[in-house]
Design a protein around this motif. Structure first.
Motif, mmCIF file in Angstrom:
data_model
loop_
_atom_site.group_PDB
_atom_site.id
_atom_site.type_symbol
_atom_site.label_atom_id
_atom_site.label_comp_id
_atom_site.label_asym_id
_atom_site.label_seq_id
_atom_site.Cartn_x
_atom_site.Cartn_y
_atom_site.Cartn_z
ATOM 1 N N TYR A 208 0.830 -1.268 -0.088
ATOM 2 C CA TYR A 208 -0.038 0.055 -0.188
ATOM 3 C C TYR A 208 0.890 1.421 0.010
ATOM 4 O O TYR A 208 0.511 2.309 -0.800
ATOM 5 N N GLU A 209 1.980 1.144 0.631
ATOM 6 C CA GLU A 209 3.017 2.320 0.775
ATOM 7 C C GLU A 209 3.493 2.407 -0.613
ATOM 8 O O GLU A 209 3.651 3.784 -1.068
ATOM 9 N N LEU A 210 3.859 1.490 -1.337
ATOM 10 C CA LEU A 210 4.253 1.614 -2.647
ATOM 11 C C LEU A 210 3.349 2.271 -3.540
ATOM 12 O O LEU A 210 3.700 3.226 -4.250
ATOM 13 N N TRP A 211 2.133 1.913 -3.340
ATOM 14 C CA TRP A 211 1.240 2.282 -4.233
ATOM 15 C C TRP A 211 0.712 3.862 -3.751
ATOM 16 O O TRP A 211 0.749 4.619 -5.080
ATOM 17 N N GLU A 212 1.058 4.093 -2.792
ATOM 18 C CA GLU A 212 0.768 5.697 -2.431
ATOM 19 C C GLU A 212 2.042 6.556 -3.045
ATOM 20 O O GLU A 212 1.970 7.465 -3.933
ATOM 21 N N ASP A 213 3.169 5.824 -2.568
ATOM 22 C CA ASP A 213 4.328 6.625 -3.256
ATOM 23 C C ASP A 213 4.737 6.767 -4.444
ATOM 24 O O ASP A 213 5.203 7.844 -5.177
ATOM 25 N N LEU A 214 4.013 5.805 -5.378
ATOM 26 C CA LEU A 214 4.232 5.979 -6.791
ATOM 27 C C LEU A 214 2.955 6.558 -7.667
ATOM 28 O O LEU A 214 2.872 6.471 -8.760
ATOM 29 N N GLY A 215 2.208 7.073 -6.712
ATOM 30 C CA GLY A 215 1.221 8.011 -7.096
ATOM 31 C C GLY A 215 -0.100 7.024 -7.791
ATOM 32 O O GLY A 215 -0.650 7.586 -8.557
ATOM 33 N N GLY A 216 -0.385 5.978 -6.956
ATOM 34 C CA GLY A 216 -1.383 5.133 -7.531
ATOM 35 C C GLY A 216 -1.156 4.124 -8.599
ATOM 36 O O GLY A 216 -1.930 3.691 -9.243
ATOM 37 N N ARG A 217 0.140 3.650 -8.648
ATOM 38 C CA ARG A 217 0.552 2.721 -9.430
ATOM 39 C C ARG A 217 1.344 1.747 -8.550
ATOM 40 O O ARG A 217 1.681 2.097 -7.540
ATOM 41 N N LEU A 218 1.847 0.515 -9.476
ATOM 42 C CA LEU A 218 2.708 -0.639 -8.609
ATOM 43 C C LEU A 218 3.910 -0.581 -9.474
ATOM 44 O O LEU A 218 3.874 -0.578 -10.533
ATOM 45 N N PRO A 219 5.106 -1.004 -8.754
ATOM 46 C CA PRO A 219 6.220 -1.519 -9.576
ATOM 47 C C PRO A 219 5.606 -2.493 -10.614
ATOM 48 O O PRO A 219 4.800 -3.394 -10.311
ATOM 49 N N ASP A 220 6.869 -2.658 -11.678
ATOM 50 C CA ASP A 220 6.382 -4.011 -12.399
ATOM 51 C C ASP A 220 7.161 -5.153 -11.885
ATOM 52 O O ASP A 220 6.382 -6.428 -12.193
ATOM 53 N N THR A 221 7.947 -5.175 -10.668
ATOM 54 C CA THR A 221 8.313 -6.324 -10.362
ATOM 55 C C THR A 221 8.588 -6.118 -8.657
ATOM 56 O O THR A 221 9.285 -5.123 -8.498
ATOM 57 N N LEU A 222 8.237 -6.955 -7.883
ATOM 58 C CA LEU A 222 8.615 -7.059 -6.492
ATOM 59 C C LEU A 222 9.494 -8.125 -6.101
ATOM 60 O O LEU A 222 8.992 -9.285 -6.377
ATOM 61 N N ALA A 340 19.360 -10.201 0.953
ATOM 62 C CA ALA A 340 19.332 -11.215 -0.126
ATOM 63 C C ALA A 340 18.547 -10.763 -1.414
ATOM 64 O O ALA A 340 19.005 -11.362 -2.524
ATOM 65 N N CYS A 341 17.534 -10.011 -1.452
ATOM 66 C CA CYS A 341 17.114 -9.430 -2.803
ATOM 67 C C CYS A 341 18.048 -8.831 -3.710
ATOM 68 O O CYS A 341 18.043 -8.937 -4.809
ATOM 69 N N TRP A 342 18.860 -7.696 -2.843
ATOM 70 C CA TRP A 342 19.999 -7.123 -3.724
ATOM 71 C C TRP A 342 20.986 -7.890 -4.134
ATOM 72 O O TRP A 342 21.073 -7.949 -5.384
ATOM 73 N N ALA A 343 21.050 -8.937 -3.499
ATOM 74 C CA ALA A 343 22.167 -9.948 -3.946
ATOM 75 C C ALA A 343 21.564 -10.638 -5.301
ATOM 76 O O ALA A 343 22.176 -11.011 -6.039
ATOM 77 N N ALA A 344 20.235 -11.060 -5.276
ATOM 78 C CA ALA A 344 19.930 -11.738 -6.064
ATOM 79 C C ALA A 344 19.630 -10.942 -7.564
ATOM 80 O O ALA A 344 20.113 -11.499 -8.690
ATOM 81 N N LEU A 345 19.291 -9.862 -7.510
ATOM 82 C CA LEU A 345 19.181 -8.942 -8.367
ATOM 83 C C LEU A 345 20.648 -8.482 -8.937
ATOM 84 O O LEU A 345 20.754 -8.446 -10.576
ATOM 85 N N ARG A 346 21.502 -8.669 -8.268
ATOM 86 C CA ARG A 346 23.101 -8.334 -8.718
ATOM 87 C C ARG A 346 23.567 -9.484 -9.711
ATOM 88 O O ARG A 346 24.246 -9.474 -10.642
ATOM 89 N N ALA A 347 22.879 -10.664 -9.548
ATOM 90 C CA ALA A 347 23.343 -11.996 -10.177
ATOM 91 C C ALA A 347 22.366 -12.285 -11.096
ATOM 92 O O ALA A 347 22.693 -13.221 -12.039
ATOM 93 N N SER A 348 21.342 -11.553 -11.420
ATOM 94 C CA SER A 348 20.268 -12.030 -12.229
ATOM 95 C C SER A 348 20.123 -10.980 -13.543
ATOM 96 O O SER A 348 20.566 -9.854 -13.449
ATOM 97 N N PRO A 349 19.647 -11.226 -14.740
ATOM 98 C CA PRO A 349 19.334 -10.439 -15.831
ATOM 99 C C PRO A 349 18.433 -9.289 -15.500
ATOM 100 O O PRO A 349 17.592 -9.247 -14.668
ATOM 101 N N ARG A 350 19.056 -8.228 -16.157
ATOM 102 C CA ARG A 350 18.087 -7.001 -16.015
ATOM 103 C C ARG A 350 16.660 -7.221 -16.455
ATOM 104 O O ARG A 350 16.146 -7.920 -17.558
ATOM 105 N N ARG A 351 15.518 -6.587 -15.665
ATOM 106 C CA ARG A 351 14.305 -6.746 -15.968
ATOM 107 C C ARG A 351 13.572 -5.435 -16.425
ATOM 108 O O ARG A 351 14.326 -4.154 -16.314
#
Length: 376
Positions: A208-222, A340-351
């Motif tokens: 809900y906070e992400l939705w509010e901070d992004l002006g009523g939308r959500l990220p493409d990937t969580l 852990a999530c930042w570690a995973a993104l550093r090792a995975s393809p860009r989205r």
């Protein structure tokens, strides 16, 4: 007795129980409860004038109240960019320095209204700390079961809040079993972040906070770390509520991250299974907070990830250490589980599009992790 009274329901057996009872699990299968609760849509334009905590989303909360007595101002954590297309939500800036405050405040508010003789929790550290702090705020007697080997800094924090500690010989699973045995004592409210679904309705405020901070939308990937899955399942709840109310027009992809050393859900996902294949062997890992060999909500977690077209990623010990150092060099000192999530993104393809990761716990809780080579 409770505002907006709800009922517990077993997702497997469909057995019901009143939410004002101290029954903490399904009496038939001994599995965790879900909550029969229907949220109302939150008006984005109304939020500017509301309390600056997670209680601002009162239409979405089963224990909504105009003036929550146990709040410590939890929620509303910053969202900052890490790269052009990856942002981090700084949930380690919560009152007890972890995202677990989101669920703990809900359990403490519920316990305050039920007025049990004692509140009992089990944890590898962060959830126990959060429950202890909010019970202190609510004036509730609290005991926290922790496994031996829990960070000394986390133990100190739990004691400082006035909770009594029970250190259980063995691993996290042994601690959970001991706590569940004790939870059956009369007058005990089991403040389980796994079994009590009110916790998930607290963690859903992350989205809900992400939705509010992004002006009523959500990220493409969580991207979410997963042990018992309380943040991921809360996120999935919020996404379905926002989508169901027509407040977003698409669902983000959910990516779950586990430590390679203890990855029962990732193994089940890769095998196409709907349940765990078997409990994972207990192996040491820097990501102690998600080292859960047999998560009780495994089937729900697997369904939630698959429903969004998501996947599971695993990270090595070296990747965890490297990610923690990298974030610290960027000014963010995060505990080794929380990276852990930042570690995973550093090792995975860009989205494509915007990806958000949570930084779940402060580095002061565990210190800087030692460098390791390969998996333990």
């Amino acid at each position: 007795m409770l505002a907006r009274m709800t009922a517990y329901v077993c997702p497997r057996c469909r057995i019901h129980a009143p939410a004002d009872a101290l029954t903490w699990c399904c009496p038939r299968c001994r599995g965790p409860w879900d909550l029969e609760f229907t949220s109302a849509p939150v008006s984005l334009t109304s939020l500017a004038s509301r309390v600056n905590s997670l209680w601002r989303y009162k239409e979405a909360l089963p224990l909504a109240t105009e003036s929550p007595r146990v709040s410590l101002g939890e929620g509303r954590t910053p969202l900052i960019p890490l790269t052009e297309d990856v942002s981090a939500k700084l949930d380690f800036l919560m009152p007890t320095l972890s995202f677990k405050d989101r669920g703990a405040v809900m359990l403490a508010e519920l316990a305050r209204r039920l007025d049990p003789e004692r509140v009992l929790a089990d944890s590898s550290g962060n959830a126990g700390t959060a429950i202890a702090a909010y019970c202190a705020r609510a004036g509730l007697d609290c005991v926290v079961y922790v496994p031996e080997g829990t960070s000394a800094k986390k133990l100190e924090q739990i004691r400082a809040h006035g909770a009594r500690l029970t250190v259980v010989p063995g691993d996290r699973e042994a601690t959970a079993r001991a706590a569940r045995d004790a939870a059956s004592e009369p007058g005990t409210f089991y403040a389980s972040h796994v079994y009590n679904p009110h916790f998930l309705h607290g963690t859903k405020t992350y989205v809900y906070e992400l939705w509010e901070d992004l002006g009523g939308r959500l990220p493409d990937t969580l991207v979410v770390p997963v042990g018992n899955g309380t943040l991921l399942l809360g996120a999935a709840l919020a996404v379905e509520e926002l989508y169901g109310h027509g407040l977003v027009d698409r669902r983000p992809t959910l990516i779950a991250v586990q430590a390679e050393a203890v990855a029962p859900l990732a193994r089940a996902y890769e095998a196409g299974a709907e349940e765990l294949l078997s409990p994972a062997p207990v192996r040491p890992t820097l990501a102690e907070g998600i080292a859960i060999p047999n998560p009780p909500r495994a089937a729900q977690i697997l369904r939630a990830v698959r429903a969004t077209g998501g996947t599971f990623l695993t990270v090595t010990e070296d990747q965890l250490h490297s990610a923690q150092v990298d974030l610290a060099r960027r000014g963010l000192f995060v505990e080794s589980t929380g990276v852990a999530c930042w570690a995973a993104l550093r090792a995975s393809p860009r989205r494509e599009g915007l990806t958000v990761v949570p930084l779940c716990g402060a580095g002061a809780k565990t210190g800087l992790s030692p460098a390791r080579t390969g998996s333990p």
